[in-house]
Design an enzyme around this catalytic site. Structure first.
Site, mmCIF file in Angstrom:
data_model
loop_
_atom_site.group_PDB
_atom_site.id
_atom_site.type_symbol
_atom_site.label_atom_id
_atom_site.label_comp_id
_atom_site.label_asym_id
_atom_site.label_seq_id
_atom_site.Cartn_x
_atom_site.Cartn_y
_atom_site.Cartn_z
ATOM 1 N N ASN A 198 0.630 -1.248 -0.078
ATOM 2 C CA ASN A 198 -0.091 0.046 0.055
ATOM 3 C C ASN A 198 0.693 1.245 0.256
ATOM 4 O O ASN A 198 2.062 1.276 0.651
ATOM 5 C CB ASN A 198 -1.073 -0.059 1.138
ATOM 6 N N GLU A 200 -3.260 -4.316 -3.070
ATOM 7 C CA GLU A 200 -3.713 -5.338 -3.921
ATOM 8 C C GLU A 200 -3.693 -4.382 -5.412
ATOM 9 O O GLU A 200 -3.424 -4.945 -6.286
ATOM 10 C CB GLU A 200 -5.091 -5.987 -3.572
ATOM 11 N N CYS A 208 -10.789 -3.272 -3.502
ATOM 12 C CA CYS A 208 -9.862 -4.292 -4.009
ATOM 13 C C CYS A 208 -10.455 -5.532 -4.592
ATOM 14 O O CYS A 208 -10.073 -6.105 -5.668
ATOM 15 C CB CYS A 208 -8.858 -4.778 -2.823
HETATM 16 N N1 THU Z 1 -5.342 -1.430 2.800
HETATM 17 C C1 THU Z 1 -4.921 -2.349 1.832
HETATM 18 O O1 THU Z 1 -3.607 -2.097 1.323
HETATM 19 N N2 THU Z 1 -5.602 -3.259 1.395
HETATM 20 C C2 THU Z 1 -6.692 -3.592 1.873
HETATM 21 O O2 THU Z 1 -7.444 -4.448 1.335
HETATM 22 C C3 THU Z 1 -7.352 -2.913 2.952
HETATM 23 C C4 THU Z 1 -6.433 -1.576 3.231
HETATM 24 C C5 THU Z 1 -4.370 -0.305 2.932
HETATM 25 C C6 THU Z 1 -5.172 1.140 2.740
HETATM 26 C C7 THU Z 1 -4.411 1.934 3.625
HETATM 27 O O3 THU Z 1 -3.182 2.387 3.456
HETATM 28 C C8 THU Z 1 -4.076 1.018 5.096
HETATM 29 O O4 THU Z 1 -4.526 -0.201 4.657
HETATM 30 C C9 THU Z 1 -5.362 1.195 6.072
HETATM 31 O O5 THU Z 1 -6.538 1.174 5.695
#
Ligand code: THU
Length: 158
Positions: A61, A74, A114
């Site tokens: 992320n 993702e 996602c």
């Molecule tokens: N996040 C992801 O990378 N994937 C997910 O499926 C849910 C949330 C990230 C987004 C943000 O940077 C952090 O987790 C907190 O929500």
């Protein structure tokens, strides 16, 4: 009224039962989480896929001071795969979380946005199911065979 025959199926198993390739992809997702840019949430997420070719790719992320400009692990990964390997078939997607806020008793499934993007990746490969593995509970993983389980009644234009 008729009950529709839609039955999402999920499986859980100890991490130690994963195949060699599954364990390798999950390990890549965990490694990728360490490269997350998540100074705002401190919730580091990693995602990794293995393609039919055997190639493993990963992403994390990437947050932004302007919050909506950030992107989940993702989506970072799947949009990269789509842009770089437009013909590739994804066999397995693993998602891992590394965070001081992580509760080991919980299951960390992909967010709704996602799920829609995973659905597009699966549609691009003629709906050949993408195995999805995510973490928890405890030392187990939770998995499903295809995004339709996480996103029944998927929106698709065609
Ligand atoms: N996040 C992801 O990378 N994937 C997910 O499926 C849910 C949330 C990230 C987004 C943000 O940077 C952090 O987790 C907190 O929500």
């Amino acid at each position: 009224m008729i009950k529709l025959p839609i039955q999402p199926e999920f499986f859980t198993q100890p991490e130690s039962e994963l195949t060699t390739i599954e364990a390798a992809v999950l390990a890549e997702a965990r490694k990728a989480a360490l490269k997350a840019h998540a100074p705002y949430s401190k919730f580091h997420v990693g995602a990794a896929v293995v393609l039919e070719s055997g190639e493993i790719l990963s992403g994390s992320n990437q947050e932004n001071a302007s919050y909506p400009s950030g992107m989940c692990a993702e989506r970072v990964l799947l949009n990269y795969v789509g842009a770089t390997y437009p013909e590739a078939k994804i066999q397995l997607l693993c998602i891992a979380v590394v965070s001081e806020f992580k509760d080991n008793k919980r299951v960390y499934a992909p967010c709704g946005g996602c799920r829609q993007v995973i659905s597009e990746s699966q549609a691009r490969q003629n709906n050949a199911p993408i195995d999805i593995i995510f973490e928890g509970p405890e030392n187990q993983i939770t998995r499903c065979k295809g995004i339709e389980h996480l996103l029944p009644f998927t929106f698709q234009l065609f």
